[in-house]
Design an enzyme around this catalytic site. Structure first.
Site, PDB file in Angstrom:
ATOM      1  N   ASP C  79       0.930  -1.209  -0.043  1.00  0.00           N
ATOM      2  CA  ASP C  79      -0.218  -0.122  -0.289  1.00  0.00           C
ATOM      3  C   ASP C  79       1.150   1.436  -0.481  1.00  0.00           C
ATOM      4  O   ASP C  79      -0.196   2.175  -0.838  1.00  0.00           O
ATOM      5  CB  ASP C  79      -0.858  -0.122   1.370  1.00  0.00           C
ATOM      6  CG  ASP C  79      -1.527  -1.669   1.730  1.00  0.00           C
ATOM      7  OD1 ASP C  79      -2.603  -1.513   1.460  1.00  0.00           O
ATOM      8  OD2 ASP C  79      -1.098  -2.403   1.847  1.00  0.00           O
ATOM      9  N   PHE C  80       1.875   0.884   0.728  1.00  0.00           N
ATOM     10  CA  PHE C  80       2.736   2.153   0.693  1.00  0.00           C
ATOM     11  C   PHE C  80       3.455   1.948  -0.402  1.00  0.00           C
ATOM     12  O   PHE C  80       4.253   3.555  -0.387  1.00  0.00           O
ATOM     13  CB  PHE C  80       3.929   2.276   1.467  1.00  0.00           C
ATOM     14  CG  PHE C  80       3.061   1.027   3.114  1.00  0.00           C
ATOM     15  CD1 PHE C  80       1.862   2.676   3.812  1.00  0.00           C
ATOM     16  CD2 PHE C  80       3.766   1.147   4.263  1.00  0.00           C
ATOM     17  CE1 PHE C  80       1.348   2.072   4.598  1.00  0.00           C
ATOM     18  CE2 PHE C  80       3.807   0.823   5.620  1.00  0.00           C
ATOM     19  CZ  PHE C  80       1.459   0.702   5.859  1.00  0.00           C
ATOM     20  N   HIS C 123      -4.090  -0.409   4.004  1.00  0.00           N
ATOM     21  CA  HIS C 123      -3.059  -2.541   4.525  1.00  0.00           C
ATOM     22  C   HIS C 123      -2.789  -3.269   4.128  1.00  0.00           C
ATOM     23  O   HIS C 123      -2.376  -3.998   4.473  1.00  0.00           O
ATOM     24  CB  HIS C 123      -3.250  -1.666   6.380  1.00  0.00           C
ATOM     25  CG  HIS C 123      -2.767  -0.348   6.686  1.00  0.00           C
ATOM     26  ND1 HIS C 123      -3.269   0.782   6.981  1.00  0.00           N
ATOM     27  CD2 HIS C 123      -1.314  -0.408   6.929  1.00  0.00           C
ATOM     28  CE1 HIS C 123      -2.567   2.343   7.280  1.00  0.00           C
ATOM     29  NE2 HIS C 123      -1.318   1.363   7.161  1.00  0.00           N
TER      30      HIS C 123
HETATM   31  C1  LIG Z   1       4.355   5.840   4.049  1.00  0.00           C
HETATM   32  C2  LIG Z   1       4.421   5.084   5.594  1.00  0.00           C
HETATM   33  N1  LIG Z   1       5.004   4.423   5.648  1.00  0.00           N
HETATM   34  C3  LIG Z   1       5.292   3.472   7.058  1.00  0.00           C
HETATM   35  C4  LIG Z   1       4.195   3.053   7.559  1.00  0.00           C
HETATM   36  C5  LIG Z   1       4.185   1.876   8.336  1.00  0.00           C
HETATM   37  N2  LIG Z   1       4.667   3.345   9.182  1.00  0.00           N
HETATM   38  C6  LIG Z   1       3.654   2.965  10.413  1.00  0.00           C
HETATM   39  S1  LIG Z   1       3.743   3.458  11.837  1.00  0.00           S
HETATM   40  C7  LIG Z   1       5.615   4.302  11.496  1.00  0.00           C
HETATM   41  C8  LIG Z   1       6.333   4.761  12.722  1.00  0.00           C
HETATM   42  C9  LIG Z   1       5.528   6.565  12.652  1.00  0.00           C
HETATM   43  O1  LIG Z   1       6.569   7.692  13.428  1.00  0.00           O
HETATM   44  P1  LIG Z   1       5.910   8.379  13.932  1.00  0.00           P
HETATM   45  O2  LIG Z   1       5.745   8.994  13.376  1.00  0.00           O
HETATM   46  O3  LIG Z   1       7.162   9.084  15.217  1.00  0.00           O
HETATM   47  O4  LIG Z   1       4.546   7.812  15.201  1.00  0.00           O
HETATM   48  P2  LIG Z   1       4.503   7.679  16.585  1.00  0.00           P
HETATM   49  O5  LIG Z   1       4.426   5.648  16.063  1.00  0.00           O
HETATM   50  O6  LIG Z   1       5.795   7.382  16.500  1.00  0.00           O
HETATM   51  O7  LIG Z   1       3.648   7.573  16.985  1.00  0.00           O
HETATM   52  C10 LIG Z   1       5.447   3.521  10.382  1.00  0.00           C
HETATM   53  C11 LIG Z   1       6.747   3.316   9.467  1.00  0.00           C
HETATM   54  C12 LIG Z   1       3.044   4.000   6.998  1.00  0.00           C
HETATM   55  N3  LIG Z   1       2.172   3.861   7.914  1.00  0.00           N
HETATM   56  N4  LIG Z   1       3.036   4.976   5.953  1.00  0.00           N
END
Ligand SMILES: Cc1ncc(C[n+]2csc(CCOP(=O)(O)OP(=O)(O)O)c2C)c(N)n1
Ligand SMILES: Cc1ncc(C[n+]2csc(CCOP(=O)(O)OP(=O)(O)O)c2C)c(N)n1
Ligand SMILES: [Mg+2]
Ligand SMILES: [Mg+2]
Lengths: 336, 342, 336, 342
Positions: C79-80, C123
């Site tokens: 999806d990403f 997702h």
């Molecule tokens: C575009 C995208 N890449 C990767 C993901 C997988 N993913 C979900 S949450 C996350 C980490 C996000 O980090 P942050 O923005 O700091 O939020 P936190 O989870 O720390 O609150 C990732 C990499 C996603 N949902 N969307």
């Protein structure tokens, strides 16, 4: 009667709609100079030039649509939609469903598409099948100025995300800009029916998802849309020399598809030839094969599509994109 | 007028108790898929969202629950959504990462960074249709490397949009330390797009409230976007479950069992030299130890707010009982007829 | 004999290849903890955690491939990939063609795909047809751990961009991570053949574009790939109760397509049922219809695909994705 | 060692004369599609590219010709490519926006900003396979709002990659003034990603050479990325032809004829009020007047370099004749048998 060009007609329809609905705004790179008529009339609040940030401004258009505006967001070339794919695929297309049907995204994404003027691989794609693959995206590909205007109004009334594609070979504006037709040393054969329509005082919206039979024919049915409609008509004409009566269905939209009109024709002819300027694999051409089979039709099938990255060099570009000779040859093979 | 700590604490506690219930239901298998809680972010949610009013909009990320709770979304509908109930907020079609409340102009996204453009669009609509209204985007520090969010900062600045960007900085993106993948300084980065920044301790609800008050007020009055950089915690790890490396949110003892294949791999022939392998091990172990947040964290925003209200234990108890009751009732209704979409 | 899980097998193959070819590097978010076995063995120079910048790191992988590395770039969920679509569609897929065949992009994009564990619309997509639409992208969707390992080696040897999709329902690792199967209160029925294969000391590369007949059948041919292979096999088994002999073709790749194997089967059965977890319109399912017709086969056709945004709620999720009952029903309709 | 102005001038002139020939061929209809020239950017191309050596890589944008000329790409192959000749650099498959020379590790892209990630990938390969080699990315000021380029800056910083980002700042993106769509300050923006910046007058080839020398040298020695912010000109407009508004690169007189429909539109009922319409007109006219670059610009980098060499007119004349001859020969060969892909 005054006639009107392809891009001019779309802008006229857009102007008509903008005059009547304050919520319609136009966003995109250089919109002030691509659409000066809209800019000087509606001002820079509603005709907004953006930075080169497709991901953000298409995404912002989704948000704006959710919050009450009716954005028309312009991505110059559909090729660049790849940069903003997430906003369309994961947001515009899905929010109505994911919100349980409570929240719609009344958004029009406007882009030019298509090749034949020599810009090459990253600038001449069609991608309508690629976009139509995603549930929740409508994709409009008009073939005449009048219908382009009507379909633009239809897209604005659709209440859901619509990608509206303007073929560069049909657009007096884009063919000049990108094909450089203004230099006088290059010429493009643009069929009159595709290039100009009678001007109107007022445009009426056309519903999405309605194909039209451009030419009746009992021997085979050519299904296509956009610029290729005109190639198909020429091919059909050429085929008469062999006594072949080929019909042409202009789908007008890659999604929603008008299965009925298509199948009604194919039922009679038993032969389906798809002319699809978009890429061949996993695209619109295959979808039409499936549609015919799902309708229980027993059909002979052939297709003329773009099978590879579009070459720059004119001679290969011409061969790679659908052209009249390829269509005629495919029709002959179907009739053999 | 300053912040009303009683009010803010109440909102924070509502969110915490609600998410604790969600956690239990998830563990019981009644909620499917991933589950990212916003525990540790409540002070940011309460401090910002309590300034919002009708016509204001919010773009939320994968931890959207706390802002929605504070915004006054019906908790039964919210819980039913997570349970996959057709009566849920989004008819069960969204789930916890895709929560939408049209009434509150609140939209979530599971795509990291995508809330930036959405909020800019919300703010554009506000600028043109509802002057005086604002949009708020909540996102994490990890999102600060997502191009579309960076672009959104720029768009907001050049269009002078009424949008407040709220970065909930917990120092992590899943198992990656922000500092390891983020160049330069975030404040300077954001200012470089022409958006003013206020840094704030996001576990101190009153500080957040103050900072948000002036950012939101400025946006309402046409002064353009603002960015709040608010530190916070991730009390329940990245998401519920064993997590990456089988360790992030579960007891440390589990590491040993799941580490055996990794141990073996690090001894195999061919590959990096011993020094590099050692560094990699050290990085993994360092990560695991840092990522395990103690159950009772001294910076827990809910506890911090509570401690400031300790001088009036009677009122505190009453408030807390009321919140417990609210959540109990929500649970009772949502689970009454089996609940859920199975 | 020791058995090996889906993700474990892929990583084992990757480790084998990395040990032998220094040019192979792994980039992606959290790769150090998703693949700790690779991280501790090959170190952080070759196993690099990235920021959440899909557009840049996939684009960088394209550049790295051009300049001599053999990157495996991981995008957690397919999806990403929408965020990084430009790097794939306009660069990885096109540079060989646009450079006149002088410069290849030996790149593997690894991502998980598919639904059935409750993550919802943004997702759980499959998108293999969407990617396969673009000329120049190969798309691999394995259905067993052993073949996943072999196809990973095949992808690394392919010398051109390959999207390698790992279905989450088949992956012991991702089903635990995202489905939370570790909590003990949720269970997923994962067929043993899809979940585990015998471990091997050494994996052999499998060529891309070769389908396999998983089950012979004379009444109809079910064509599918990935997780759905196992659903199709179950459905075929169920159909025996009615005396129906359904064959199952595992395509293994959405592109390049093995037309021969497919058509050889369909020629015998005269009935093609496509089970495609990706979206229905303008996708792989239609392509297979076209392939059959282009081969001149006279065929009855049906398909079981994902027709809309994938709902979160388990009961609708199950109905929306292909499942055994839908496959059986579609087969019955074809035989009626 | 300082810059060799004779050498640099020669490279600039080769590029200029080559592109002048391209312009004529385009106008004659022998080259199809859009045509973006790099006239006005030659000092940047010469000042940077003359530092490159075997194993170094370049990512180019839609104005890729000058760097390729300086890098030593075969001009006949380059011209044939634009003519669509199967013997062209890319067998005629790429065209002027998609020029590739594997031998020089040079790749172009027609997608604004996409060169950033490509260069980062080139630099990663250099870091791992060819320590001491570098990558250079050339892009415009408009690209500085493209998310993937911003992300690329960050990646380069956190991985300490040997990459030099060269922003050719001509103040325009097609018909949009950069300042109107770019928030904050570019130097601060880039530094906010942890990449050091050197601003330089990109029409002064010696200054560019100096700045590039130290940026590239630092990158070779493992000091990580650098960013050159180099102002320059767009002497032939955004692209050849009548351009947007039928005015940008053609005589001002044309404006009147093409402005009639716009004039009519601005008088139609319904729409914005007169003040806003006036503003829009003013914006358009301002844009047109600013965009029309005089044929002989005082900051023309080629003329500026030349004027510094005027003290040795004999050598100058010899050099120029040699360059003219080179380009004439290139043309003769490329056009010998009709040339082109029609
Ligand atoms: C575009 C995208 N890449 C990767 C993901 C997988 N993913 C979900 S949450 C996350 C980490 C996000 O980090 P942050 O923005 O700091 O939020 P936190 O989870 O720390 O609150 C990732 C990499 C996603 N949902 N969307
Ligand atoms: C992603 C993308 N969006 C839009 C375009 C259309 N386009 C081509 S050049 C250009 C302007 C680029 O401006 P800048 O980067 O400053 O370079 P300049 O043309 O000024 O040299 C635009 C918008 C494109 N090629 N790619
Ligand atoms: Mg974080
Ligand atoms: Mg510029």
């Amino acid at each position: 009667m005054r006639s009107i060009g392809f891009s001019e007609a779309i802008d006229a329809a857009l102007a008509q709609a903008m005059a009547e609905d304050e919520r319609i705004v136009l966003l995109g790179e250089d919109v002030h100079s691509i659409h000066p008529e809209l800019f000087v009339r509606f001002g820079e609040r509603r005709v907004r030039a953006t930075p080169i940030s497709e991901a953000a401004f298409v995404g912002a258009a989704v948000g704006a649509a959710l919050a009450g505006l009716r954005p028309v967001v312009e991505v110059m070339l559909v090729d660049f939609i790849a940069v903003a794919a997430d906003a369309l695929v994961n947001h515009a297309a899905k929010i109505e469903a994911m919100s349980g049907g409570t929240w719609r995204v009344p958004l029009v994404v406007r882009a030019t598409c298509g090749g034949g003027y020599g810009d090459g691989g990253q600038h001449e794609q069609s991608l309508w099948g690629w976009l139509a693959h995603i549930p929740g995206l409508a994709v409009v590909v008009p073939s005449t100025p009048a219908e382009a205007a009507g379909l633009m109004l239809g897209a604005l009334a659709y209440e859901r995300p619509v990608v509206f594609l303007e073929h560069k070979m049909l657009s007096e504006k884009w063919l000049d800009l990108l094909g450089g037709s203004g230099r006088g040393t290059v010429h493009f054969d643009v069929p009159a029916a595709g290039a100009r329509s009678p001007a109107r005082k007022r445009w009426q919206p056309m519903p999405l998802g309605q194909a039209v039979v451009r030419r009746e024919g009992k021997d085979l049915t050519i299904a296509t849309l956009g610029w290729s409609v005109h190639l198909a008509l020429q091919a059909a004409e050429a085929l008469t020399a062999q006594g072949v009566k080929a019909g042409v269905v202009d789908l007008r939209c890659a999604s929603p598809l008008d299965r009925e009109t298509l199948c009604a024709q194919v039922r009679r002819t038993g032969r389906l030839l798809v002319v699809d300027e978009d890429y061949q694999g996993c695209g619109l051409s295959g979808e039409l094969a499936a549609v015919a089979l799902e309708a229980g039709l027993s059909v002979r099938f052939a297709r003329v599509c773009t099978e590879q990255t579009i070459p720059y060099t004119p001679q290969l570009e011409r061969k790679t994109l659908p052209n009249v000779e390829r269509i005629v040859a495919a029709a002959e093979s179907l009739l053999a | 007028m300053g912040p009303d700590l009683w009010f803010l604490y109440r909102q924070m506690l509502r969110s915490r108790r609600f998410e604790e219930a969600v956690k239990r239901l998830w563990e019981e298998g009644k909620i499917s898929g991933e589950m990212h809680l916003g525990t540790g972010e409540e002070a940011i949610a309460a401090g910002v969202v309590s300034h919002l009013r009708d016509g204001d909009a919010m773009a939320l990320d994968h931890r959207g629950t706390p802002p929605l709770v504070v915004r006054g979304v019906d908790l039964v509908a919210l819980l039913r959504e997570m349970l996959g109930d057709p009566r849920g907020l989004c008819a069960g079609m969204g789930g916890h990462m895709h929560l939408f409340s049209r009434e509150h102009l609140a939209a979530s996204t599971g795509i990291v960074g995508a809330g930036g453009p959405l909020a800019v669009g919300f703010a554009l609509a506000a600028q043109l249709l509802r002057p005086g209204n604002v949009a708020v985007a909540f996102f994490g520090d990890g999102a600060m490397n997502q191009g579309m969010l960076l672009e959104a900062l720029n768009l907001a600045a050049v269009w002078k949009l009424p949008v407040v960007f709220v970065c909930k900085h917990n120092a992590w993106a899943i198992t990656t330390r922000s500092e390891a993948v983020t160049g330069g300084d975030l404040t300077q980065r954001v200012q470089g797009f022409g958006v003013p920044v206020t840094a704030v301790d996001g576990t101190e609800v009153e500080s957040v409230w103050q900072a948000a008050a002036s950012a939101i007020d400025g946006a309402r009055r046409g002064q353009g976007p603002h960015f709040l950089l608010a530190t916070c915690l991730r009390l329940d790890g990245h998401f519920l479950g064993r997590g990456f490396l089988g360790a992030i949110s579960y007891p440390f003892s589990r590491v040993r069992e799941s580490a055996a294949p990794t141990m073996r791999a690090s001894l195999r022939r061919k590959g990096a030299g011993p020094a590099q392998r050692g560094l990699a091990w050290a990085a993994l172990l360092g990560m695991v130890s840092k990522a395990v947040t103690p159950r009772r964290h001294p910076r827990d925003p809910v506890r911090k707010a509570r401690s400031k209200l300790a001088s009036d234990p009677g009122r505190l108890r009453a408030l807390e009982e009321e919140v417990e009751r609210e959540i109990r009732d929500v649970l009772a209704i949502a689970l009454a007829d089996g609940g859920g979409g199975r």
